[in-house]
Every structure is written in C-alpha cells, then in structure tokens.
Write a protein that holds these residues in place. Structure first.
Motif, PDB file in Angstrom:
ATOM      1  N   SER A   1       0.822  -1.218   0.000  1.00  0.00           N
ATOM      2  CA  SER A   1       0.000   0.000   0.000  1.00  0.00           C
ATOM      3  C   SER A   1       0.856   1.268   0.000  1.00  0.00           C
ATOM      4  N   HIS A   2       2.152   1.113   0.349  1.00  0.00           N
ATOM      5  CA  HIS A   2       3.062   2.274   0.339  1.00  0.00           C
ATOM      6  C   HIS A   2       3.599   2.578  -1.062  1.00  0.00           C
ATOM      7  N   LEU A   3       3.340   1.674  -2.015  1.00  0.00           N
ATOM      8  CA  LEU A   3       3.785   1.915  -3.390  1.00  0.00           C
ATOM      9  C   LEU A   3       2.759   2.816  -4.095  1.00  0.00           C
ATOM     10  N   THR A   4       2.648   4.034  -3.599  1.00  0.00           N
ATOM     11  CA  THR A   4       1.701   5.007  -4.147  1.00  0.00           C
ATOM     12  C   THR A   4       2.272   5.624  -5.427  1.00  0.00           C
ATOM     13  N   TRP A   5       1.434   6.382  -6.130  1.00  0.00           N
ATOM     14  CA  TRP A   5       1.909   7.036  -7.353  1.00  0.00           C
ATOM     15  C   TRP A   5       3.065   7.993  -7.100  1.00  0.00           C
ATOM     16  N   PRO A   6       3.060   8.798  -6.026  1.00  0.00           N
ATOM     17  CA  PRO A   6       4.230   9.645  -5.755  1.00  0.00           C
ATOM     18  C   PRO A   6       5.517   8.840  -5.534  1.00  0.00           C
ATOM     19  N   VAL A   7       5.408   7.708  -4.826  1.00  0.00           N
ATOM     20  CA  VAL A   7       6.593   6.875  -4.581  1.00  0.00           C
ATOM     21  C   VAL A   7       7.079   6.246  -5.885  1.00  0.00           C
ATOM     22  N   LEU A   8       6.169   5.708  -6.688  1.00  0.00           N
ATOM     23  CA  LEU A   8       6.553   5.119  -7.975  1.00  0.00           C
ATOM     24  C   LEU A   8       7.120   6.177  -8.926  1.00  0.00           C
ATOM     25  N   GLY A   9       6.542   7.387  -8.855  1.00  0.00           N
ATOM     26  CA  GLY A   9       7.076   8.485  -9.666  1.00  0.00           C
ATOM     27  C   GLY A   9       8.489   8.860  -9.244  1.00  0.00           C
ATOM     28  N   ALA A  10       8.736   8.875  -7.928  1.00  0.00           N
ATOM     29  CA  ALA A  10      10.071   9.198  -7.417  1.00  0.00           C
ATOM     30  C   ALA A  10      11.081   8.129  -7.829  1.00  0.00           C
ATOM     31  N   ILE A  11      10.676   6.854  -7.811  1.00  0.00           N
ATOM     32  CA  ILE A  11      11.567   5.768  -8.241  1.00  0.00           C
ATOM     33  C   ILE A  11      11.883   5.902  -9.730  1.00  0.00           C
ATOM     34  N   SER A  12      10.867   6.209 -10.531  1.00  0.00           N
ATOM     35  CA  SER A  12      11.079   6.401 -11.971  1.00  0.00           C
ATOM     36  C   SER A  12      12.017   7.578 -12.229  1.00  0.00           C
ATOM     37  N   TYR A  13      11.852   8.650 -11.459  1.00  0.00           N
ATOM     38  CA  TYR A  13      12.739   9.815 -11.576  1.00  0.00           C
ATOM     39  C   TYR A  13      14.186   9.413 -11.263  1.00  0.00           C
ATOM     40  N   LEU A  14      14.376   8.663 -10.175  1.00  0.00           N
ATOM     41  CA  LEU A  14      15.721   8.245  -9.785  1.00  0.00           C
ATOM     42  C   LEU A  14      16.373   7.406 -10.882  1.00  0.00           C
ATOM     43  N   GLY A  15      15.598   6.501 -11.492  1.00  0.00           N
ATOM     44  CA  GLY A  15      16.158   5.638 -12.520  1.00  0.00           C
ATOM     45  C   GLY A  15      16.400   6.360 -13.831  1.00  0.00           C
ATOM     46  N   ALA A  16      15.432   7.186 -14.253  1.00  0.00           N
ATOM     47  CA  ALA A  16      15.511   7.821 -15.567  1.00  0.00           C
ATOM     48  C   ALA A  16      16.363   9.095 -15.551  1.00  0.00           C
ATOM     49  N   PHE A  17      15.975  10.068 -14.720  1.00  0.00           N
ATOM     50  CA  PHE A  17      16.671  11.357 -14.701  1.00  0.00           C
ATOM     51  C   PHE A  17      17.941  11.314 -13.854  1.00  0.00           C
ATOM     52  N   GLY A  18      17.841  10.708 -12.659  1.00  0.00           N
ATOM     53  CA  GLY A  18      18.992  10.687 -11.764  1.00  0.00           C
ATOM     54  C   GLY A  18      20.100   9.769 -12.208  1.00  0.00           C
ATOM     55  N   THR A  19      19.780   8.770 -13.049  1.00  0.00           N
ATOM     56  CA  THR A  19      20.806   7.817 -13.477  1.00  0.00           C
ATOM     57  C   THR A  19      21.087   7.941 -14.971  1.00  0.00           C
ATOM     58  N   VAL A  20      20.104   7.654 -15.830  1.00  0.00           N
ATOM     59  CA  VAL A  20      20.384   7.504 -17.261  1.00  0.00           C
ATOM     60  C   VAL A  20      20.604   8.851 -17.957  1.00  0.00           C
ATOM     61  N   ILE A  21      19.616   9.751 -17.884  1.00  0.00           N
ATOM     62  CA  ILE A  21      19.750  11.037 -18.586  1.00  0.00           C
ATOM     63  C   ILE A  21      20.902  11.844 -17.998  1.00  0.00           C
ATOM     64  N   GLY A  22      21.011  11.842 -16.668  1.00  0.00           N
ATOM     65  CA  GLY A  22      22.113  12.553 -16.029  1.00  0.00           C
ATOM     66  C   GLY A  22      23.454  12.050 -16.515  1.00  0.00           C
ATOM     67  N   PHE A  23      23.597  10.742 -16.608  1.00  0.00           N
ATOM     68  CA  PHE A  23      24.846  10.145 -17.070  1.00  0.00           C
ATOM     69  C   PHE A  23      25.162  10.551 -18.509  1.00  0.00           C
ATOM     70  N   ILE A  24      24.179  10.442 -19.401  1.00  0.00           N
ATOM     71  CA  ILE A  24      24.419  10.743 -20.821  1.00  0.00           C
ATOM     72  C   ILE A  24      24.842  12.194 -21.009  1.00  0.00           C
ATOM     73  N   TRP A  25      24.102  13.107 -20.405  1.00  0.00           N
ATOM     74  CA  TRP A  25      24.425  14.526 -20.572  1.00  0.00           C
ATOM     75  C   TRP A  25      25.749  14.881 -19.908  1.00  0.00           C
TER      76      TRP A  25
END
Length: 296
Positions: free
Chosen positions: A216-240
């Motif tokens: 029940s703690h896997l709310t949309w804000p939490v899932l959004g934060a995880i997606s941000y960490l994976g996509a922006f904090g890791t992949v896009i940040g690394f490429i740029w």
C-alpha cells in the motif's frame, strides 16, 4: 576558435538539478519502502533504459575479458550496491538537503584515495583545498559547534552522516576503478554492466526485505520518485554529463558538480519544507571552495 554550444552548459546545469533532485526523491522513497527494494526498483528502471540505449548508440554491449568482468563487478558492488544502500538508509533518517551536502566531498575523498593507493602527488594548493573542504564538512556535521564536537566526537556524528561518509567512499572507489581498470570500454558500456551487476546484488538483498514491504506504500508519488531516480537521476544525467566531458573536458565538467548540493538544499526547502541552517550555508560554501581549489 571553436565555440562551445550554450546547450552543453544548460545540459550540465540540468544534470546538477537532476542529481540534486535525487535526494528529494530518495527521501520520499526511503520513508515508505525498504531500502534494498527501493534501490532494486531504481536500477530496474535504469537498466531497462540503458540496455536499449547501448544497442541504439553502440550496437549492443561488448563481450568482456576477465579483467573487465572483475572491474565491472567491482563498479557494481561499490558505486551501485554500496552507494545506494547507504544513500537510501541515510535519507530515511536525515533531511535531503543536509545529505546532499556530503556529495560535495566526493572529489576530495577520491583525491585522497588516489594519493594513498597510487602515490598521486597532490601539491600544496590541493592539500589546502582538501583541508578547506574538510573544515566545511565539519561545520555542516557539527552544525557550527566545532569546539563542542571536539569534546564529544561521537555525539556530533549521527548514523546518517556515517552512512553518507561510507556512501561517498563507495563512490570514490567506483571513480578510481573506472579510471584505472576499464580500458577499452565506453562509458555507456561500463555504466550498463555496472548497473546490471549492482541490480543483481541489490535484488539478492531485496529478497530478504520482501516480508517488510507494505504494498500500500507503493503510491503514485513513490513510484514516480523511483522512476525519476532511474531515468533522470541515473540515465539522462549520465548521458548529458559525459556529453559535457566529451565537449569541454572532465575538469570543466566536474565544476558543475558543485551545483548539486545547492540544488539539493534549495529543493529540500521548497518541496519538503526543510530548514536551511546557517551552518549548512557556510559549511557548504567552504566545501565548494575547497573542491574548486583542489580541482582547479
């Protein structure tokens, strides 16, 4: 004379913003779900983006020789597994802005490790920068009470701060291994392999945490934060970031890392309502000045 595109600098500022934002996203996630599960989900997102990217840009991942196999495993164990466990654990008990300040010490810890392990000469100016950065870190850790901390060191160092010191030590190891042991691998290939190794290690640990997970703690804000960490904090940040290294060189690119704690503190105050202490501002400026002096 070749002129550097303005977009290069804008992307590097955006990278610092993305990385500063990881502390806010990490704080949101760390309070809701177990830490190894959180890190596993972060790198599931990252790997699902890195793999097709490696195929698109480089035609796939190269076959590793024995030395590269060992080196990429070491990258995954230090920069992915160790760093992320400490990162999420620290954020569960420390404000995001305060945690972000510790990241500014990464280049200092790396320089000291290179000197100790590989005999790299530092010189008077770099030693002065290291000393200045550690004074700044001491101001942050002790909340400006340096004399009181000298009398009771154990009271001034909290568990969260010790975890972040361990995290930046893990990242320093990641940096050194990447510099000395990954001949012949592109940054994307090295990062993808490191992320896959790290994901494997994290997933093994995450299995033991499954009984603690409240779905029940896997709310949309939490899932959004995880997606941000994976996509922006890791992949896009690394490429740029590596685009910047290629365009303006590693030294000038590294200067933008000094913006990460600035964005971390600012976003922590704006989004999470965290207080900005005078000791954080003064200590943070001393750390940034020390890092700039060391890397100049």
């Amino acid at each position: 004379m070749h002129k550097t595109p303005v977009t290069t600098y804008l992307k590097l500022v955006a990278v610092a913003l993305f990385w500063g934002g990881t502390f806010i996203a990490g704080r949101l996630v760390a309070k809701e779900i177990p830490h190894m599960i959180a890190a596993t989900l972060r790198f599931t997102v990252a790997c699902s983006l890195l793999l097709p990217l490696a195929w698109k840009l480089e035609g796939g991942l190269p076959k590793l020789n024995r030395q590269q196999l060992h080196a990429t495993f070491a990258l995954g164990a230090t920069g992915i597994f160790l760093y992320n466990i400490c990162f999420f654990s620290a954020l569960s008990i420390m404000p995001a802005g305060r945690t972000a300040l510790f990241v500014a010490l990464n280049p200092i810890v790396t320089a000291l490790a290179l000197a100790a392990l590989f005999g790299e000469r530092l010189g008077t100016r770099r030693w002065l920068g290291i000393a200045l950065a550690f004074v700044g870190a001491a101001v942050v850790i002790t909340r400006g009470d340096l004399l009181g901390a000298a009398r009771d060191l154990s009271a001034s160092l909290s568990k969260g701060e010790l975890l972040m010191l361990l995290a930046i030590s893990g990242w320093a190891a990641y940096t050194i291994i990447g510099r000395h042991a990954l001949k012949g691998l592109s940054p994307i290939a090295a990062t993808t392999y490191a992320s896959l190794w790290g994901l494997l290690l994290l997933a093994c640990g995450a299995i033991t945490e499954l009984p603690q997970l409240d779905v029940s703690h896997l709310t949309w804000p939490v899932l959004g934060a995880i997606s941000y960490l994976g996509a922006f904090g890791t992949v896009i940040g690394f490429i740029w970031y590596y685009e910047g290294v290629k365009t303006i060189g590693p030294a000038r690119t590294a200067v933008f890392n000094n913006l990460v704690p600035v964005f971390g503190i600012s976003l922590g105050a704006l989004i999470l309502g965290e207080p900005v202490l005078l000791s954080m501002v003064v200590g943070g400026l001393l750390v940034i000045a020390g890092v700039s002096l060391t890397n100049r």
